[in-house]
Every structure is written in structure tokens, then in C-alpha cells.
Design an enzyme around this catalytic site. Sequence first.
Site, PDB file in Angstrom:
ATOM      1  N   LYS A  61     -60.926  79.355 -22.146  1.00 49.55           N
ATOM      2  CA  LYS A  61     -59.643  79.994 -21.805  1.00 49.55           C
ATOM      3  C   LYS A  61     -59.519  81.334 -22.533  1.00 49.55           C
ATOM      4  O   LYS A  61     -59.087  82.332 -21.957  1.00 49.55           O
ATOM      5  CB  LYS A  61     -58.479  79.053 -22.153  1.00 49.55           C
ATOM      6  CG  LYS A  61     -58.400  77.876 -21.181  1.00 49.55           C
ATOM      7  CD  LYS A  61     -57.437  76.788 -21.612  1.00 49.55           C
ATOM      8  CE  LYS A  61     -57.576  75.589 -20.667  1.00 49.55           C
ATOM      9  NZ  LYS A  61     -56.728  74.453 -21.010  1.00 49.55           N
ATOM     10  N   GLN A 105     -53.164  72.704 -25.837  1.00 53.56           N
ATOM     11  CA  GLN A 105     -54.296  71.983 -25.254  1.00 53.56           C
ATOM     12  C   GLN A 105     -54.088  70.473 -25.398  1.00 53.56           C
ATOM     13  O   GLN A 105     -53.856  69.978 -26.503  1.00 53.56           O
ATOM     14  CB  GLN A 105     -55.601  72.420 -25.956  1.00 53.56           C
ATOM     15  CG  GLN A 105     -56.841  71.792 -25.388  1.00 53.56           C
ATOM     16  CD  GLN A 105     -57.108  72.187 -23.930  1.00 53.56           C
ATOM     17  OE1 GLN A 105     -56.958  73.343 -23.542  1.00 53.56           O
ATOM     18  NE2 GLN A 105     -57.487  71.219 -23.110  1.00 53.56           N
ATOM     19  N   ASP A 128     -49.136  76.461 -18.035  1.00 56.82           N
ATOM     20  CA  ASP A 128     -49.868  75.298 -17.525  1.00 56.82           C
ATOM     21  C   ASP A 128     -49.113  74.678 -16.346  1.00 56.82           C
ATOM     22  O   ASP A 128     -49.670  73.877 -15.597  1.00 56.82           O
ATOM     23  CB  ASP A 128     -50.009  74.228 -18.623  1.00 56.82           C
ATOM     24  CG  ASP A 128     -51.358  74.287 -19.323  1.00 56.82           C
ATOM     25  OD1 ASP A 128     -52.332  74.738 -18.699  1.00 56.82           O
ATOM     26  OD2 ASP A 128     -51.427  73.860 -20.491  1.00 56.82           O
TER      27      ASP A 128
END
Length: 293
Positions: A61, A105, A128
Site C-alpha cells: 500500500k 490494517q 477502506d
Amino acid sequence: MRSIMTTSTAQILDGKALAARMRQDIGLEAEQLSQKHGRKPGLAVILVGADPASQVYVKAKKTGCEKAGIASYSHELPANTTQQHLLGLITELNQDPKIDGILVQLPVPAHINSETIIEAIDPGKDVDGFHPYNLGRLAARQPALRSCTPYGCMKLIEETGVDLHGMECVIVGASNIVGRPMALELLLAGATVTVTHKFSRGLQSHVERADIVVAAAGKQGLIKGEWIKPGAIIIDVGIHRLEDGSLTGDVAFEEASQNAAWITPVPGGVGPMTITMLLANTVQAFKTHLGEE
Ligand code: NAD
């Protein structure tokens, strides 16, 4: 029945190539906006603990951000970080004007409640697309920040040029981050949607009538090739690492390729699209924060 040794007939939905094209466009847009507004889009990436798979994802990422002209700010916290400390960091990032996106995460260590953490993120920075506000917006047909993996799957399906209206779509898996938002995406596109999960009966009979199968159960090879309706589109979200280090998915790829019209490979299908949509969401949040849309 054809032998599994025959050449695949399905066309490959190449997520790597689509991701590369999209990342170029995202990078150009980020650069133009950065020049106009004097700052880059900013993504805060929080990792709690040292789970090796999570470390790999976080690294990918961060690299994706760098290449797309997005500033990434890493917060690598020890596994014994308290929930209160993590919530404090999220509050700071929610208020930080150089941060457009916040990513925690998953999974977080067991002593931290992931739902509490997700809900603490400002929905406008939830790149997200996991916050109940953003899921609700998608459910109400007014999508804001969309969950990255299902959003990436939709981009892959779009590549086939198929009209989704009235298509029979079967989703295998009903998690908050893949199966459920995938159902909402397909509904929004006018498809007829069936969601199967671990309590569903007769998985085979559902898959057999599907024009589009999205496999996201996290069970290696669960979807057999002979279940696939001729001409179907197969999107394989599953990721499994084999003993030799190679990756495979939830679908028996070779056999399914004999029946399907289109299929995503693992690796090189959905995976590269998930990070791409994270970058797209970060630039979208940046634009919203700048008053550009
Ligand atoms: P999860 O474990 O949270 O959810 C799995 C879902 O599958 C559950 O709803 C469960 O009820 C359902 N399920 C389990 N067995 C089933 C069966 N036999 N029949 C039908 N449904 C069944 O998993 P997740 O986080 O949604 O991830 C699913 C898979 O996708 C995993 O392999 C994961 O690694 C992968 N994944 C890939 C990406 C990507 O970018 N490619 C992103 C997220 C997840």
C-alpha cells in the site's frame, strides 16, 4: 467432458494490467490537484503488531501511494498497544488537515475491537470503505467511499462490457469487507443477487445458475469447474499461499476456465485492484476535502 489438460477457453480478466492503467490516471489526477492546492493527498497507514501477511500488505500500500504521488504516513505500533491509545491516534488523524485517508490494517490483535476502531474513523477519511456510514450510503444507493475489494471487482466486471441488469449473480461469502458490500454493488448495478455463506445449503445449485460468480469464502478450490455455467464470469477473491510459496484462489481455475467466458487469475486478478481502489478512494477523499467535488 473436456480434460483439465486442454487449453483454457475463458478470457483472462487481467487485474494487473487494469490496475496499472488506473494507477496511471490516479497518479496524474493526484499530481494536478497537488500542484493546484500545494499539498499531496495524504494516507495514514496504521499497523498494530507484526503479522507477516499484514506487513506485506502495508508495504504494498505504501509503495502504491509513492508511485501515485500520494504521501503515506506510517504508524507501526507494538502488538500490546491499547485500544485507548489506538483510538487517541485515530482522533488525532481525524483532525489532521494533511491526512485525507486513514487505514487500519486488519486484523488487529484480539484485545482490540475492530468494529470500535472502524467506527472511530471519520467516514470522510474511511478510504477502506468499512465504516457503517459508507456501507449505509452504498445500501441507500448513494455511494460515498466504497469498500475497496468489491469496488475493484466491479471495475473488473466492467471490463467484460456485460450489461449487469437482470444478471444472476452468486456471491460466495458474506463478510463485512467483501461479500456484503459486493452484494450491494451488484444490486446497485441492477443485478439479481444471491449471497451464500457458511450456513447456506446447496452451494453447487446456486453456483450452477450464476451468470457471475464472486468467490470470497476463503476456502481453497471450493468452487469446482463443473459447477460453472457455460459463459459465466468468475471473479475469484480468495487468496491462499501454497507450500511452494505460490498463490491460489477459491476457484479451481483450470477446470473453471473450460466453462467460463471470463475469469480472474490468482495472483494478478482481484489483488492488484484492491490497492488500486484504495488509492482511488484516497484521491476522492482528497478532492472532497479540497472542495473539488
Ligand atoms: P471471512 O473469513 O471474513 O469471510 C468468509 C465468508 O465465507 C463468511 O461469510 C463465511 O460464512 C463464508 N463461507 C465460509 N465457508 C463457506 C462455504 N463453504 N460456502 C459458502 N460460504 C462460505 O473472509 P474475507 O475477509 O471475506 O476473505 C475471503 C477471502 O478473500 C480470503 O481468502 C481472503 O484472503 C481473500 N481476500 C482477498 C482480497 C483481495 O484483495 N484479493 C481482499 C480481502 C479478502
